[in-house]
Design a protein around this motif. Structure first.
Motif, mmCIF file in Angstrom:
data_model
loop_
_atom_site.group_PDB
_atom_site.id
_atom_site.type_symbol
_atom_site.label_atom_id
_atom_site.label_comp_id
_atom_site.label_asym_id
_atom_site.label_seq_id
_atom_site.Cartn_x
_atom_site.Cartn_y
_atom_site.Cartn_z
ATOM 1 N N ILE A 1 0.734 -1.400 -0.096
ATOM 2 C CA ILE A 1 0.019 -0.034 -0.104
ATOM 3 C C ILE A 1 0.881 1.083 -0.080
ATOM 4 N N SER A 2 2.015 1.173 0.682
ATOM 5 C CA SER A 2 2.841 2.330 0.908
ATOM 6 C C SER A 2 3.436 2.813 -0.459
ATOM 7 N N MET A 3 3.684 1.592 -1.093
ATOM 8 C CA MET A 3 4.733 1.838 -2.485
ATOM 9 C C MET A 3 3.718 2.581 -3.390
ATOM 10 N N ALA A 4 2.416 1.716 -3.411
ATOM 11 C CA ALA A 4 1.317 2.174 -4.220
ATOM 12 C C ALA A 4 0.977 3.940 -3.905
ATOM 13 N N GLN A 5 0.936 4.141 -2.778
ATOM 14 C CA GLN A 5 0.847 5.606 -2.242
ATOM 15 C C GLN A 5 1.823 6.769 -2.895
ATOM 16 N N TYR A 6 3.178 6.163 -2.800
ATOM 17 C CA TYR A 6 4.195 7.006 -3.071
ATOM 18 C C TYR A 6 4.533 6.845 -4.701
ATOM 19 N N LYS A 7 3.655 5.964 -5.287
ATOM 20 C CA LYS A 7 3.796 5.652 -6.787
ATOM 21 C C LYS A 7 5.406 5.328 -7.037
ATOM 22 N N SER A 8 6.229 4.301 -6.070
ATOM 23 C CA SER A 8 7.390 4.172 -6.367
ATOM 24 C C SER A 8 7.808 2.617 -5.912
ATOM 25 N N ALA A 9 8.440 2.090 -6.346
ATOM 26 C CA ALA A 9 8.855 0.619 -6.084
ATOM 27 C C ALA A 9 10.256 0.840 -4.768
ATOM 28 N N ASP A 10 10.606 1.867 -4.536
ATOM 29 C CA ASP A 10 11.704 1.945 -3.640
ATOM 30 C C ASP A 10 11.133 1.436 -2.267
ATOM 31 N N ARG A 11 12.264 0.741 -1.487
ATOM 32 C CA ARG A 11 11.947 0.506 -0.064
ATOM 33 C C ARG A 11 11.291 1.747 0.631
ATOM 34 N N ILE A 12 10.308 1.278 1.500
ATOM 35 C CA ILE A 12 9.654 2.304 2.378
ATOM 36 C C ILE A 12 10.378 2.618 3.682
ATOM 37 N N LYS A 13 10.721 3.825 4.013
ATOM 38 C CA LYS A 13 11.651 4.136 5.100
ATOM 39 C C LYS A 13 10.901 3.830 6.557
ATOM 40 N N PRO A 14 9.892 4.675 6.552
ATOM 41 C CA PRO A 14 9.038 4.342 7.850
ATOM 42 C C PRO A 14 8.752 2.960 7.929
ATOM 43 N N SER A 15 8.710 2.373 9.389
ATOM 44 C CA SER A 15 8.160 0.967 9.816
ATOM 45 C C SER A 15 6.859 1.007 9.939
#
Length: 303
Positions: free
Chosen positions: A70-84
């Motif tokens: 969900i987070s990557m979809a929100q950011y429209k990015s495949a980069d690793r999400i920093k916040p846990s």
């Protein structure tokens, strides 16, 4: 209110937190008892932002995986999400600390339905994702979770832990009760946008389930980016990278990884015939009048 020791059938104990609710035992995080009780009492009044997504899961049913997707979809990015996910977890953080996390946010909780900020979900029409997993694999994953995290101070045996888990004498209570509350709420009319997703369906066809999720979230991504996100959220990619060594040393016992196997059907390597019969009898008895959820306990072998 203070820490409490919950014994298994063999006498080994698990350290948790008593929040003065006879039907609920709170999990341990980094907070002490009084701070946890204050967090627990204030959850119903949590203030959502318009662009928040709410992720609801029982413990060990795919929270990390869904949070990343969900987070990557929100950011429209495949980069690793920093916040846990812990940074926006209702039972782990104060509302003030969660408010420090920039948008877009995936607010998440293992709390049962009655403890959620339902008023805010309805008022803001917060898009909510409910991820569920078959109870046998959930139990196996939960047992290993409790054995591997230092805060529980637990080293008991599977056969002594399972009956206590089934009786709901551990944190978050019974999985059957958790599901039944959602079952009733869904049938009565939930009052906010809800998307139900099964862990097993994600395992069987993540691409198809991710497309359904994106449609629910009203997020458009290219096919290429969808594939990249799915690959970067895969078990082998997430397991070695999510928690750096200092965090592992603080919270986890040696050799433990919170991403253990992520498989469907691993319960067959743990349950004896007698344990499986006991589990099935108890589960079917408690869930007989609740049929919203239909679980898969194995997946077809991949060709």
């Amino acid at each position: 209110m203070a820490f409490t020791k919950i014994p298994d059938l063999g006498g080994a104990t698990m350290t948790m937190i008593d929040v003065d609710d006879p039907t609920f035992i709170h999990p341990r995080f980094h907070n002490d008892g009084p701070a946890t009780k204050e967090i627990f009492q204030k959850v119903p009044d949590f203030q959502f932002r318009d662009d928040d997504v709410m992720l609801c899961t029982f413990a060990k049913t795919g929270t990390h995986w869904m949070y990343e997707l969900i987070s990557m979809a929100q950011y429209k990015s495949a980069d690793r999400i920093k916040p846990s996910k812990v940074q926006t977890m209702l039972e782990a953080q104060t509302a003030e600390d969660i408010d420090k996390v920039p948008s877009p946010r995936v607010v998440n909780a293992h709390y049962c339905y009655r403890y959620l900020p339902v008023k805010g979900l309805r008022e803001k029409q917060i898009k909510t994702v409910l991820c569920v997993r078959n109870p046998k694999d959930t139990a196996v994953s939960y047992y290993n979770h409790m054995c591997g995290i230092k805060f529980y101070e637990y080293n008991g045996k599977w056969e002594d832990w399972l009956p206590v888990y089934l009786d709901g004498k551990l944190e978050y209570g019974k999985y059957t009760s958790w599901l039944k509350e959602w079952d009733v709420a869904i049938r009565d009319g939930i009052g906010f946008p809800l998307h139900v997703i099964y862990y097993e369906d994600l395992k069987a066809n993540c691409a198809a389930e991710f497309k359904k999720l994106l449609k629910f979230l009203d997020i458009e991504l290219s096919d290429e980016l969808q594939t990249q996100i799915i690959e970067n959220c895969g078990f082998d990619q997430m397991a070695p990278t999510k928690y750096p060594p200092p965090i592992k040393q603080l919270f986890f016992k040696d050799e433990f990884n919170i991403f253990r196997k992520g498989e469907t059907g691993d319960w067959q390597n743990w349950f004896t015939v007698a344990q499986n019969e006991m589990f099935d009898q108890k589960w079917s008895s408690e869930m007989k009048d609740h049929n919203v959820f239909d679980f898969k306990y194995t997946l077809p072998a991949k060709m």
